[in-house]
Design an enzyme around this catalytic site. Structure first.
Site, short mmCIF file in Angstrom:
data_model
loop_
_atom_site.label_atom_id
_atom_site.label_comp_id
_atom_site.label_asym_id
_atom_site.label_seq_id
_atom_site.Cartn_x
_atom_site.Cartn_y
_atom_site.Cartn_z
N CYS A 180 0.79 -1.24 0.00
CA CYS A 180 0.00 0.00 0.00
C CYS A 180 0.82 1.28 0.00
CB CYS A 180 -0.94 -0.01 1.19
SG CYS A 180 -1.96 -1.49 1.22
C1 UGA Z 1 -1.39 0.44 5.53
C2 UGA Z 1 -2.19 1.42 6.40
O1 UGA Z 1 -1.63 1.47 7.71
C3 UGA Z 1 -3.67 1.02 6.46
O2 UGA Z 1 -4.40 2.00 7.19
C4 UGA Z 1 -4.22 0.91 5.03
O3 UGA Z 1 -5.55 0.46 5.02
C5 UGA Z 1 -3.40 -0.08 4.24
O4 UGA Z 1 -2.02 0.36 4.24
C6 UGA Z 1 -3.94 -0.12 2.83
O5 UGA Z 1 -3.89 0.91 2.14
O6 UGA Z 1 -4.50 -1.15 2.46
P1 UGA Z 1 -0.33 -1.99 5.90
O7 UGA Z 1 0.47 -1.68 4.67
O8 UGA Z 1 -1.05 -3.27 5.97
O9 UGA Z 1 -1.42 -0.83 6.17
O10 UGA Z 1 0.66 -1.98 7.17
P2 UGA Z 1 1.24 -0.86 8.15
O11 UGA Z 1 1.13 -1.34 9.53
O12 UGA Z 1 0.74 0.48 7.85
O13 UGA Z 1 2.81 -0.91 7.78
C7 UGA Z 1 3.31 -0.50 6.51
C8 UGA Z 1 4.84 -0.46 6.55
O14 UGA Z 1 5.28 0.63 7.35
C9 UGA Z 1 5.48 -1.71 7.16
O15 UGA Z 1 6.61 -2.08 6.39
C10 UGA Z 1 5.91 -1.26 8.54
O16 UGA Z 1 7.04 -1.95 9.03
C11 UGA Z 1 6.24 0.20 8.28
N1 UGA Z 1 6.13 1.05 9.49
C12 UGA Z 1 4.93 1.24 10.09
C13 UGA Z 1 7.27 1.69 9.98
O17 UGA Z 1 8.39 1.56 9.43
N2 UGA Z 1 7.15 2.49 11.08
C14 UGA Z 1 5.96 2.69 11.72
O18 UGA Z 1 5.93 3.44 12.71
C15 UGA Z 1 4.82 2.04 11.21
#
Ligand code: UGA
Length: 421
Positions: free
Chosen positions: A264
């Site tokens: 995403c």
């Molecule tokens: C993301 C959004 O958080 C959701 O709200 C959205 O619905 C979704 O995309 C989508 O568009 O379908 P997702 O990709 O499943 O969700 O996972 P996240 O928890 O957001 O993590 C995304 C990436 O960011 C991961 O690689 C994670 O490790 C990284 N991340 C997340 C960080 O490096 N730091 C953080 O503080 C949070």
């Protein structure tokens, strides 16, 4: 209500299972009969905690078919949950949206009842009005907002916690231009007892992109400050704990390290950049968000090289999934990191609790181990995904470069480098 869900990927299967749990009858439409049979047997076609249980529990409320027309005719509400992958230039590939729009429009022609079509797939602002509606109107011979309803209802689910996110979302966003559709969807979501934000189609489409772009920006911003913290001997985790206490800022999505992956954030930010450029706007912030994100894995390798030349050495990688609790490796930071290790002449030993099969398809020649402990026998260890089980390993005597902040490694490793702390 009888609901048609088109697409059995991540959004479709979670959305359908959750609506079934709310008491609705679901008809899943997919291309793969094999995947549909898995759903029908009460199993999840994807790895998502809790989804198997939900599908099994609601099995009698689930139907499956490969025929969109049949499902549209049997229901009054259709959710489009197909993929919108990136093209080479970052723009969205709408071919699946196009195909299903034609297939939904055709049966509407002879449909005597009122049907509502809802787009859950992430599409750029204007897509529903300029692309989907014209196809539906042409195929059905009917008028949008008069003869059939249409809405944008983006999802905000995170992989790994999608079911919890569905039932306890901060908000449901409904974008439509007619009252009847708005009321149908407000009624559908009312039992969740969460804030519902109703707006226009285009605004709703933009809310999805702006939300993901902001969260990605928050991460890249934290990483930029984190890179500086690293050089200054400051712990960026403590910095953002302090920063996050400001209620205007909030502490979430400030975890620094090797950056964001997944299906995403990278895709949506790139699509927004491409869209802005096509409108003559230079998206300066978003360009930097992506540039910082691409840089973080390089920083990890640079930190490793401060202690060891990877050439001819065995380097262990803990975690391949883009985040814990998923087997999804799309845009995982493990990909650029492992490519760099291979280029540097290292032998790469890897472990992930669930994502190894997916990773093997792209990288068949790595040394795939059967336990995290085996990876720890390497000359150096890189922590790429923060799986819970990595919190209980014995890191004594090891050289560890940590991209995700595993406290036990921080305390025990002989040599420890955090990417931003
Ligand atoms: C993301 C959004 O958080 C959701 O709200 C959205 O619905 C979704 O995309 C989508 O568009 O379908 P997702 O990709 O499943 O969700 O996972 P996240 O928890 O957001 O993590 C995304 C990436 O960011 C991961 O690689 C994670 O490790 C990284 N991340 C997340 C960080 O490096 N730091 C953080 O503080 C949070």
């Amino acid at each position: 209500m009888k609901i048609c869900i088109i697409g059995t990927g991540y959004i479709g299967s979670v959305t359908g299972a959750c609506f079934a749990e709310m008491g609705h009858h679901i008809i899943f439409v997919g291309r793969s009969r094999k995947k549909l049979d898995i759903i029908k047997s009460g199993k999840s076609p994807i790895f998502e905690p809790g989804l198997d249980e939900l599908l099994l529990k609601n099995r009698e409320k689930l139907e499956t078919t490969t025929d969109i027309a049949e499902a549209v005719k049997k229901t009054n509400l259709t959710f489009i949950c197909v993929g919108t992958p990136s093209r080479e230039d970052g723009s969205s590939d709408l071919s699946q949206i196009e195909e299903v729009s034609h297939s939904i429009g055709k049966p509407l022609r002879s449909d005597k009842t009122h049907h509502t079509i809802v787009t859950k797939s992430t599409v750029l602002p204007g897509t529903i009005e300029e692309f989907i509606i014209p196809i539906l109107e042409k195929e059905s011979g009917k008028k949008a907002f008069v003869d059939f309803g249409i809405a944008s209802n983006p999802e905000f689910l995170k992989e790994g916690t999608a079911i919890e996110d569905f039932f306890h979302t901060d908000r449901v966003v409904i974008g439509t231009n007619d009252t009847r559709t708005k009321e149908i969807l407000e009624e559908l979501y009312k039992p969740l007892n969460v804030p519902i934000f109703s707006t226009t189609l285009r605004t709703s489409e933009m809310i999805k992109f702006a939300s993901n772009a902001f969260l990605a920006t928050k991460i890249s911003f934290a990483n930029e400050i984190g890179n500086l913290c690293k050089e200054l001997g400051i712990d960026s985790y403590s910095v953002f704990e302090g920063v996050g206490l400001d209620t205007r800022i909030n502490p979430k999505f400030f975890r620094t390290g090797i950056g964001f992956g997944g299906s995403c954030f990278p895709k949506d930010v790139c699509a927004l950049i491409a869209h802005a450029k096509s409108k003559g706007i230079t998206p300066r912030v978003l360009n930097s968000v992506m540039a910082i994100n691409e840089d973080q894995p390089r920083r990890m390798i640079a930190l490793l090289k401060r202690h060891l030349n990877p050439k001819g050495r065995t380097i262990g990688v803990l975690g391949l999934a883009f985040k814990p609790d998923t087997d999804d490796i799309r845009e995982s930071r493990a990909i650029p990191i492992i490519k760099m290790l291979i280029k540097a002449g290292a032998r790469v030993k890897v472990y992930d609790p669930v994502a190894m099969d997916n990773f093997r398809q792209q990288f068949p020649d790595l040394d795939y181990t059967t336990s995290a402990a085996e990876v720890l026998t390497s000359d150096a260890v890189l922590i790429v995904t923060e799986w819970k089980e990595f919190e209980s390993l014995d890191y004594h005597g090891k050289l560890v470069v940590d991209g995700r902040r595993i406290e036990k490694a921080r305390k025990e490793a002989r040599v420890y480098e955090g990417v931003c702390w």
